[in-house]
Design an enzyme around this catalytic site. Structure first.
Site, PDB file in Angstrom:
ATOM      1  N   GLN A 174      19.986   6.422  13.909  1.00 40.89           N
ATOM      2  CA  GLN A 174      20.503   6.161  15.254  1.00 40.89           C
ATOM      3  C   GLN A 174      21.449   4.957  15.354  1.00 40.89           C
ATOM      4  O   GLN A 174      22.463   5.046  16.029  1.00 40.89           O
ATOM      5  CB  GLN A 174      19.326   5.981  16.203  1.00 40.89           C
ATOM      6  CG  GLN A 174      19.700   5.870  17.655  1.00 40.89           C
ATOM      7  CD  GLN A 174      18.462   5.857  18.520  1.00 40.89           C
ATOM      8  OE1 GLN A 174      17.815   6.877  18.722  1.00 40.89           O
ATOM      9  NE2 GLN A 174      18.101   4.691  18.999  1.00 40.89           N
ATOM     10  N   GLU A 217      25.543   3.445  23.467  1.00 45.64           N
ATOM     11  CA  GLU A 217      25.318   2.007  23.543  1.00 45.64           C
ATOM     12  C   GLU A 217      26.547   1.215  23.104  1.00 45.64           C
ATOM     13  O   GLU A 217      26.448   0.028  22.804  1.00 45.64           O
ATOM     14  CB  GLU A 217      24.097   1.625  22.707  1.00 45.64           C
ATOM     15  CG  GLU A 217      22.862   2.357  23.192  1.00 45.64           C
ATOM     16  CD  GLU A 217      21.569   1.818  22.619  1.00 45.64           C
ATOM     17  OE1 GLU A 217      21.603   0.841  21.855  1.00 45.64           O
ATOM     18  OE2 GLU A 217      20.525   2.378  22.948  1.00 45.64           O
ATOM     19  N   ASP A 254      18.167   1.028  12.987  1.00 44.95           N
ATOM     20  CA  ASP A 254      17.185   1.811  13.742  1.00 44.95           C
ATOM     21  C   ASP A 254      17.309   3.240  13.237  1.00 44.95           C
ATOM     22  O   ASP A 254      18.239   3.959  13.604  1.00 44.95           O
ATOM     23  CB  ASP A 254      17.424   1.737  15.254  1.00 44.95           C
ATOM     24  CG  ASP A 254      16.352   2.507  16.031  1.00 44.95           C
ATOM     25  OD1 ASP A 254      15.438   3.074  15.385  1.00 44.95           O
ATOM     26  OD2 ASP A 254      16.412   2.541  17.277  1.00 44.95           O
ATOM     27  N   GLU A 299      13.883  -0.323  11.821  1.00 44.27           N
ATOM     28  CA  GLU A 299      13.103   0.140  12.976  1.00 44.27           C
ATOM     29  C   GLU A 299      12.821   1.635  12.831  1.00 44.27           C
ATOM     30  O   GLU A 299      13.714   2.387  12.431  1.00 44.27           O
ATOM     31  CB  GLU A 299      13.915  -0.135  14.251  1.00 44.27           C
ATOM     32  CG  GLU A 299      13.267   0.369  15.534  1.00 44.27           C
ATOM     33  CD  GLU A 299      14.144   0.075  16.751  1.00 44.27           C
ATOM     34  OE1 GLU A 299      14.923  -0.904  16.710  1.00 44.27           O
ATOM     35  OE2 GLU A 299      14.071   0.831  17.721  1.00 44.27           O
ATOM     36  N   ASP A 326       9.012   1.229  17.161  1.00 44.96           N
ATOM     37  CA  ASP A 326       9.497   1.507  18.526  1.00 44.96           C
ATOM     38  C   ASP A 326       8.712   2.707  19.051  1.00 44.96           C
ATOM     39  O   ASP A 326       7.727   2.547  19.778  1.00 44.96           O
ATOM     40  CB  ASP A 326      11.013   1.751  18.471  1.00 44.96           C
ATOM     41  CG  ASP A 326      11.596   2.280  19.770  1.00 44.96           C
ATOM     42  OD1 ASP A 326      10.896   2.261  20.799  1.00 44.96           O
ATOM     43  OD2 ASP A 326      12.770   2.715  19.796  1.00 44.96           O
ATOM     44  N   LYS A 351       9.920  -2.499  25.167  1.00 48.27           N
ATOM     45  CA  LYS A 351      10.718  -1.847  26.202  1.00 48.27           C
ATOM     46  C   LYS A 351       9.826  -1.725  27.428  1.00 48.27           C
ATOM     47  O   LYS A 351       8.809  -1.012  27.391  1.00 48.27           O
ATOM     48  CB  LYS A 351      11.130  -0.452  25.743  1.00 48.27           C
ATOM     49  CG  LYS A 351      12.177  -0.419  24.623  1.00 48.27           C
ATOM     50  CD  LYS A 351      12.264   0.992  24.077  1.00 48.27           C
ATOM     51  CE  LYS A 351      13.470   1.226  23.213  1.00 48.27           C
ATOM     52  NZ  LYS A 351      13.362   2.526  22.490  1.00 48.27           N
ATOM     53  N   ARG A 380      17.409   0.148  26.878  1.00 48.24           N
ATOM     54  CA  ARG A 380      17.358   1.575  26.591  1.00 48.24           C
ATOM     55  C   ARG A 380      18.790   2.092  26.440  1.00 48.24           C
ATOM     56  O   ARG A 380      19.743   1.426  26.808  1.00 48.24           O
ATOM     57  CB  ARG A 380      16.675   2.360  27.746  1.00 48.24           C
ATOM     58  CG  ARG A 380      15.242   1.977  28.049  1.00 48.24           C
ATOM     59  CD  ARG A 380      14.276   2.059  26.897  1.00 48.24           C
ATOM     60  NE  ARG A 380      14.239   3.279  26.111  1.00 48.24           N
ATOM     61  CZ  ARG A 380      13.176   4.078  25.985  1.00 48.24           C
ATOM     62  NH1 ARG A 380      12.067   3.801  26.629  1.00 48.24           N
ATOM     63  NH2 ARG A 380      13.208   5.130  25.190  1.00 48.24           N
ATOM     64  N   SER A 381      18.905   3.319  25.934  1.00 54.45           N
ATOM     65  CA  SER A 381      20.259   3.865  25.800  1.00 54.45           C
ATOM     66  C   SER A 381      20.865   4.171  27.175  1.00 54.45           C
ATOM     67  O   SER A 381      22.078   4.113  27.346  1.00 54.45           O
ATOM     68  CB  SER A 381      20.252   5.092  24.905  1.00 54.45           C
ATOM     69  OG  SER A 381      19.252   5.994  25.310  1.00 54.45           O
ATOM     70  N   LYS A 402      17.672  -6.684  21.565  1.00 53.62           N
ATOM     71  CA  LYS A 402      18.539  -5.567  21.151  1.00 53.62           C
ATOM     72  C   LYS A 402      19.070  -4.912  22.423  1.00 53.62           C
ATOM     73  O   LYS A 402      18.287  -4.360  23.199  1.00 53.62           O
ATOM     74  CB  LYS A 402      17.714  -4.570  20.329  1.00 53.62           C
ATOM     75  CG  LYS A 402      18.544  -3.463  19.717  1.00 53.62           C
ATOM     76  CD  LYS A 402      17.718  -2.536  18.846  1.00 53.62           C
ATOM     77  CE  LYS A 402      17.264  -1.342  19.633  1.00 53.62           C
ATOM     78  NZ  LYS A 402      16.901  -0.178  18.808  1.00 53.62           N
TER      79      LYS A 402
HETATM   80  C1  2PG Z   1      15.912   2.787  20.659  1.00 51.79           C
HETATM   81  C2  2PG Z   1      16.574   2.819  22.035  1.00 51.79           C
HETATM   82  C3  2PG Z   1      17.605   1.763  22.203  1.00 51.79           C
HETATM   83  P1  2PG Z   1      16.479   4.949  23.524  1.00 51.79           P
HETATM   84  O1  2PG Z   1      15.629   3.830  20.071  1.00 51.79           O
HETATM   85  O2  2PG Z   1      15.589   1.718  20.159  1.00 51.79           O
HETATM   86  O3  2PG Z   1      18.537   1.772  21.163  1.00 51.79           O
HETATM   87  O4  2PG Z   1      17.090   4.078  22.312  1.00 51.79           O
HETATM   88  O5  2PG Z   1      16.573   4.111  24.751  1.00 51.79           O
HETATM   89  O6  2PG Z   1      17.326   6.191  23.580  1.00 51.79           O
HETATM   90  O7  2PG Z   1      15.067   5.250  23.148  1.00 51.79           O
HETATM   91 MG    MG Z   2      14.483   2.678  18.471  1.00 49.04          MG
END
Ligand code: 2PG
Ligand code: MG
Length: 437
Positions: A174, A217, A254, A299, A326, A351, A380-381, A402
């Site tokens: 990602q 992002e 990540d 990650e 995560d 998060k 978040r994305s 991040k």
């Molecule tokens: C992640 C997040 C942020 P998402 O995986 O760490 O980059 O992505 O908000 O889509 O879960």
């Molecule tokens: Mg992640």
């Protein structure tokens, strides 16, 4: 003492043009606190539930009017009149009112909007910056009155090249990110990052890739065939900027492996590079990357329920590499407890909307700190102009943040908020040093 007079909620849009919840908390003093809830794309199975209007044709079923109604109809009467400084009390009432393990009755988006708006209103009623109020709450939550916990600016972990669910169909992993470990201050870290971002763009163009396309992002989204190409491009950019890889700037990844894990077969399938690997094979692939490139942080190197794989990965690299969970931990104390017991990972991504209240987020941060796990506060994305996470990272001295890349204003709003906090903290504002140089 300021109390909560009223709550207002509305549907607004996030950085992907999808509806999300905005809440305003109005204090007895007339002060107002406002928060907007973010939303993920690579969401884990163990996250708290986002309530959406799935049966409505409006916004393709992504509307949040039900969640907005929960704020005004169910939550507002239950928390009206409460002390705005009693964040733990407000959050406990929200959790009790919801009554489900994953906030599915009220919706984590409704609950988090209220939890954060209350903190903002409390700060505003006191005439203080949000990070000051959050630092007060953090001290109370950790019971550390004597051993003061001073606010510290986080070291940023910044997206350069995006793949996975954030950049449609190039790499399977990602994010390839950089950490400006050699920076002496937050503003220097940001300046180094911007120089690198430009240099990565130049290297991409030089190699014939389209650098104009950016992911959700703000990271570049070139059509690369192998993860290794992305690491090489970032290292070339470091050298072009005159940075010494690892000493001045390091790479973080990540992998977001949950999203290419086929649970039925127990295999990790990387489409772009045509690899199909079991857990041990995936660990070997990561090991190869760590050996060759200046990677200091990984990650979600493995999937969210591959606990045995995580334990093996941690046994192999634990002391030298930061291994962040995560999807694995989903900011849930119960999942983090399992990780600590099984020695799976050594850091946690934080998060707010994975768990749904500020107090539960503090719980996860405290548990991490007490067990020597590092913490990375994350956006978040799907983001907005809301900058609460910048204050949260500073207030809890989390050490790392991040946010995404240094492009797209929903990202820059947070980097800029940190610049203002740096100024407020004075000329010697400390920058966290989570990595030894
Ligand atoms: C992640 C997040 C942020 P998402 O995986 O760490 O980059 O992505 O908000 O889509 O879960
Ligand atoms: Mg992640």
């Amino acid at each position: 003492m300021a109390t909560l007079k009223a709550l207002k909620a509305r549907q607004v849009l996030d950085s992907r043009g999808r509806p999300t919840v905005e809440v305003e908390a109005i204090a007895s003093t007339g002060a107002v606190g406002r928060a907007i809830v973010p939303s993920g794309a690579s969401t884990g199975r163990h996250e708290a539930l986002e309530l959406r209007d799935t049966e409505s044709p409006r916004y393709g079923g992504l509307g949040v009017l039900k969640a907005v109604a929960q704020v005004t109809d169910a939550i507002a009467p239950a928390v009206a009149g409460m002390d705005l400084d009693d964040q733990a009390g407000v959050d406990a009432r929200l959790i009790a009112l919801d009554g489900t393990p994953n906030k599915s009755r009220l919706g984590a988006n409704a609950v988090l909007g209220v939890s954060l708006a209350v903190a903002h209103a409390a700060a505003s009623a006191r005439g203080e910056e949000l990070f000051v109020q959050l630092n007060r709450l953090w001290r109370a939550a950790t019971g550390s009155s004597g051993a003061a916990i001073e606010p510290v600016l986080p070291l940023p972990m910044v997206n350069m090249i995006s793949g996975g669910l954030h950049a449609g169909g190039n790499l399977d992993i990602q994010d390839v990110l950089i950490v400006p470990v050699g920076a002496a201050s937050y503003s220097e870290a940001l300046e180094m990052t911007v120089a690198l971002y430009r240099a990565v763009g130049a290297v991409l163009r030089h190699r014939g890739f389209e650098a104009a396309l950016v992911g959700d992002e703000g990271g570049y989204g070139p059509r690369l065939r192998q993860e290794e190409q992305a690491f090489e491009i970032v290292v070339d950019a470091m050298i072009a900027c005159g940075f010494e890889p690892r000493r001045d700037v390091a790479i973080a990844v990540d992998v977001a492996a949950t999203h290419f894990y086929e649970a039925a077969q127990g295999t990790y399938r990387l489409m772009a590079s045509g690899r199909e690997l079991d857990s041990a094979g995936m660990i070997d692939l990561l090991a190869g990357w760590i050996e060759v490139y200046p990677i200091i942080s990984l990650e979600d190197g493995l999937a969210e329920d591959d606990w045995d794989g995580w334990a093996a990965l941690t046994a192999r690299f634990g002391p030298s590499i930061q291994l962040i969970g995560d999807d694995l931990f989903a900011t849930q104390v119960s999942r983090l407890h399992q990780g600590i017991d099984r020695r799976a990972g050594n850091a946690v991504l934080i998060k707010l909307n994975q768990v749904g209240t500020l107090t539960e987020t503090f719980d996860a941060l405290r548990l991490a700190r007490d067990h020597g796990f590092r913490a990375v506060v994350s956006a978040r994305s799907g983001e907005t102009e809301d900058t609460t996470i910048a204050d949260l990272a500073v207030a809890t001295a989390a050490g790392q943040i991040k946010i995404g890349s240094v492009a797209r204003s929903e990202r820059l709003a947070k980097y800029n908020r940190l610049l203002r906090i740096e100024e407020a903290l004075g000329p010697d504002a400390p920058l966290a040093r989570p990595f030894a140089r």
